[in-house]
Design an enzyme around this catalytic site. Sequence first.
Site, short mmCIF file in Angstrom:
data_model
loop_
_atom_site.label_atom_id
_atom_site.label_comp_id
_atom_site.label_asym_id
_atom_site.label_seq_id
_atom_site.Cartn_x
_atom_site.Cartn_y
_atom_site.Cartn_z
CE1 TYR A 1 -3.97 2.11 0.09
CE2 TYR A 1 -2.75 3.36 1.72
CZ TYR A 1 -3.81 3.25 0.84
OH TYR A 1 -4.70 4.28 0.72
CE1 TYR B 1 5.25 -13.47 -1.81
CE2 TYR B 1 4.42 -13.23 0.42
CZ TYR B 1 4.22 -13.59 -0.89
OH TYR B 1 3.00 -14.06 -1.31
NE ARG C 1 -1.98 -12.50 -2.37
CZ ARG C 1 -3.19 -12.70 -1.85
NH1 ARG C 1 -3.73 -11.80 -1.06
NH2 ARG C 1 -3.87 -13.81 -2.12
CE LYS D 1 5.54 -17.02 -2.10
NZ LYS D 1 4.42 -17.16 -1.15
#
Length: 297
Positions: free
Chosen positions: A111, A138, A143, A167
């Site tokens: 965000y 990650y 997302r 990741k």
Amino acid sequence: MKNFTLQGSIAAMVTPFKSNGSIDYAALDKILDFHLENGTNGIVVCGTSGETPTLTEEEDARMFEYTVKRVGGKITLIAGTGSNSTESCKKYTKNAANAGVDAALVVGPYYNKPTQQGMYLHFSQVAQNTPELPIILYNVPGRTGSAIKPDTVIRLANDFDNIVGIKEASGNINATAELVARRPEGFRVYSGDDNLSMLCNLLGADGCISVAANVFPKDFAKLMKLSIEGNVAEARKLFYRYRRLMDLLFIESNPIPVKAALAAMGMIEEVYRAPLCPMEPANKKLLLDELKSLNII
């Protein structure tokens, strides 16, 4: 600390809930045993698949402590500790270190959409606050709204000995290839996309932090092993056996489909915390039909 040696199938574990919304530790035991019995190499607790945005700090900490006591030493345990607040992320990561997990998985701040320098400062502060704990970055821009670019990853990997891997879940296989090509010795690159994991391993990645591994852990672990070893013919057979299921596990937002699948398998109750909700009936039918065709249910 770049001697972090984990490779293979790393299951991004769901958080099972009772019908009243509380964490179901009996179901959690069942899930942990399922992975121990089926060759999973590592488990992520309280990651995206674990609905961590809806868990409290106290629930996170208890999940870390519980899993360490339950299976510590038997399987590599990774705690999801990311936040869009650097101070909160430092606190969650320290809680994980104190619980005795083997590593932390830290997502890019969501965000806020930080610059690459902001990304660097965020992860450097977390790494410096818990120098005793291996940290896996990650990257999941779908997302979070912003990416950790390969240049920033390599800079962090070179500057901090306890930043041991990433990741990579951007869906961009070129990003994985660049990270594998440029990484310092011992730095691990894990796919975060089940349907790209075989290809990533053939490029030199170290396995996958996986949603699908929750549902068919034995064969997913085998797929990872075969592809890491470069056994293309045998890996391809397994990949095509499960390709449609891997797609269906993302037909709605993760972890909605995987929890529906685990419920159908008798592993958990199909309970979500809002704003997640049960699958649309048509999508659920597609998922259950595929699980039946594979003799999973």
